[in-house]
Enzyme design. Structure first.
Site, PDB file in Angstrom:
ATOM      1  N   SER A 127       1.232  -1.608  -0.209  1.00 24.01           N
ATOM      2  CA  SER A 127       0.122   0.201   0.237  1.00 24.01           C
ATOM      3  C   SER A 127       0.907   0.904   0.043  1.00 24.01           C
ATOM      4  O   SER A 127       0.943   1.627   1.376  1.00 24.01           O
ATOM      5  CB  SER A 127      -0.500  -0.214   1.005  1.00 24.01           C
ATOM      6  OG  SER A 127      -1.385   0.645   0.788  1.00 24.01           O
ATOM      7  N   ASP A 282      11.957   5.683  -9.418  1.00 24.61           N
ATOM      8  CA  ASP A 282      11.127   6.645  -8.321  1.00 24.61           C
ATOM      9  C   ASP A 282      12.211   4.704  -7.386  1.00 24.61           C
ATOM     10  O   ASP A 282      11.496   4.512  -7.516  1.00 24.61           O
ATOM     11  CB  ASP A 282       9.892   5.788  -8.339  1.00 24.61           C
ATOM     12  CG  ASP A 282       8.845   6.310  -6.682  1.00 24.61           C
ATOM     13  OD1 ASP A 282       9.979   7.205  -5.921  1.00 24.61           O
ATOM     14  OD2 ASP A 282       8.134   6.115  -7.120  1.00 24.61           O
TER      15      ASP A 282
END
Length: 513
Positions: A127, A282
């Site tokens: 998450s 990222d």
């Protein structure tokens, strides 16, 4: 009013979690210490500072979570307890409810969840700040990962970015140093990348491009996208099984060569940047795993392709020349490149800029990575370059961020890794390929389709060029010459009138004197 409400919420969150005390407690000046005591009257902070910082960033939203993710890789700049706590931001952001995720999947594909998957795991396996991931199994038995965008993200990010743009304008207005950093352009760059990350189809396309680029390298695995199950809010991809790169002991127990893994990470980064001009931007540890499967043992597994960076051929060549000059300690060439690229004013003295760069970089060479902080080097370069008005290039902000991530990852894997010597042969080989015969042949091959069209036309174009001008063109040219002669005569008459007027005025003055 909405911006004001958001600003009030940020200030309230900062005060609630004591981030003001956390930021100012490092100062030793007596007035600041007295100010800290004053603002903390009536507030007690029983929770550890790292926990407070993590909870505050989670409360403030996805942009602040991204900021915390970048900070978590910089253990050389942060206390260990703070870095450990921020590392939890990488894959333990509180998930949104599973019924909401199921409803979003069903809405995206227009079918019940049972019609799409033979099995859909209700508990998310990851998450993050933008989306969460559930494992599932397709009807044909293929194991997949389902990525679902968090609901309401667009409005939250737009509000935060609008506030950041306002703050950037204020900073530019009141700080000359900040104007050199181009904060408004930097915010605009992150605006583009964050909105790109909200489009999961774009993320799937980024993954497909990286997968093609990396096919021949045999150092990294990238999941295959299932295009018939990809929408802007939900994408389905091949499930990847690996060990998170942060779990060092598990990797050692599996027999992974950690030092080779560190070198491979540097090779992957420089290949994506300089060979392809298309790189994963990222690369924090939460997005990287290591395969322990027999066929792909020891390879990286890259995840989350929402943010990628691109470089033009000019950017790549300029950066490569800078890196090679740094590795060769040719600080004069580094200074010349800054002038040639327009990063500093043309009147800058190259010898002075060279001396400033040398004083910053020279003490850091010939050290293992554990003794080098690229963050500190960049900070000192910034301080040294202030008097030269060096401008930060917004198009390279993502590359700078990714380079810091790579350094942080390399420090975790192998503190003895020599980043400079690992990268130098790759960059020199790349430069030789670009400048030598191989680069010339590659460019000729790329331009061949244009040449095939132009070569048959060359005789006709040459014939047209050698032909005398057509009658209509000759008449037009003659008319232009006549008009030019008429204009010249008018100008000559006007000049003689002015001369006569001035001479008459002077003569009159003399006679009356």
């Amino acid at each position: 009013m909405r911006h004001l409400a958001r600003l009030v919420f940020i200030i309230f969150t900062v005060l609630r979690f004591g981030l003001d005390e956390l930021a100012l407690s490092g100062f030793r000046q007596r007035p600041i210490r007295l100010f800290v005591r004053l603002i903390t009257i009536g507030r007690r902070f029983d929770v550890a500072r790292g926990v407070r910082l993590r909870l505050a960033l989670e409360k403030l939203g996805p942009i602040f979570v991204k900021f915390g993710q970048v900070l978590s890789t910089r253990r050389d700049l942060l206390p260990a307890d703070v870095a450990d706590e921020l590392a939890l931001l990488q894959d333990r952001v509180p998930p949104f409810p599973t019924p909401v995720a199921v409803a979003l999947v069903e809405h995206a594909f227009g079918r019940p969840i049972d019609a799409l998957f033979a099995r859909f795991e209700p508990e998310p396996v990851a998450s993050a700040s933008i989306a969460q991931v559930h494992f599932a199994t397709l009807k044909d038995g293929r194991e997949v990962a389902v990525k679902v965008l968090r609901p309401g993200m667009l409005a939250i990010i737009d509000d935060d970015l609008s506030l950041m743009r306002t703050l950037a304008r204020w900073i530019e207005r009141f700080s000359a140093d900040a104007r050199r950093l181009k904060p408004r352009e930097v915010v605009a760059e992150f605006d583009v990348y964050l909105h790109d990350e909200l489009d999961l189809v774009r993320e799937a396309a980024n993954a497909a491009q990286l997968r093609r680029n990396m096919e021949g390298l045999a150092l990294v695995e990238i999941p295959e996208m299932y295009w018939d199950l990809c929408t802007p809010n939900v994408i389905v991809m091949e499930r990847m099984n690996g060990v998170p790169i942060s779990q060092m002991q598990r990797l050692r127990d599996a027999g992974i060569d950690i030092k080779k893994l560190a070198r491979d990470g540097v090779t992957i980064f420089f290949t994506q940047v300089f060979r392809d001009g298309f790189f994963h931007a990222d690369m924090h540890p939460g997005n990287i795993q290591v395969s322990i499967a027999p066929l792909t043992f020891g390879r990286y597994i890259a995840l989350d392709f929402g943010i990628v960076g691109t470089l033009t051929e000019y950017d790549k060549e300029y950066l490569a020349q800078n890196f090679v000059a740094f590795f060769r300690r040719d600080y004069k060439r580094v200074a010349e490149l800054h002038v040639e690229s327009g990063w500093v004013p043309p009147a800058t003295r190259v010898d002075e800029l060279e001396g400033a760069i040398r004083s910053v970089c020279e003490p850091h060479f010939d050290r293992p990575l554990k003794d080098i902080s690229l963050g500190q080097v960049l900070l000192r370069l910034f301080q040294a370059s202030r008097r030269f008005n060096v401008e930060i290039q917004p198009q390279l902000v993502l590359l700078q961020k990714t380079l810091l991530n790579v350094e942080g990852l390399g420090r975790q894997l192998d503190p003895e890794l020599d980043l400079w010597n690992t990268a130098k042969p790759f960059l020199e080989r790349w430069m030789n390929d670009q400048i030598g015969w191989r680069g010339l042949l590659e460019r000729l091959k790329n331009e061949a389709p244009r040449y095939v069209q132009l070569i048959p036309e060359l005789p006709r174009l040459l014939h047209q060029t050698l032909q005398p001008a057509a009658p209509s063109e000759a008449r037009m040219l003659e008319a232009l010459l006549i008009e030019q002669r008429r204009t010249n005569r008018l100008l000559q008459g006007l000049i003689w009138c002015v001369i006569g007027f001035v001479a008459g005025a002077v003569l009159t003055y003399i006679l009356h004197a």
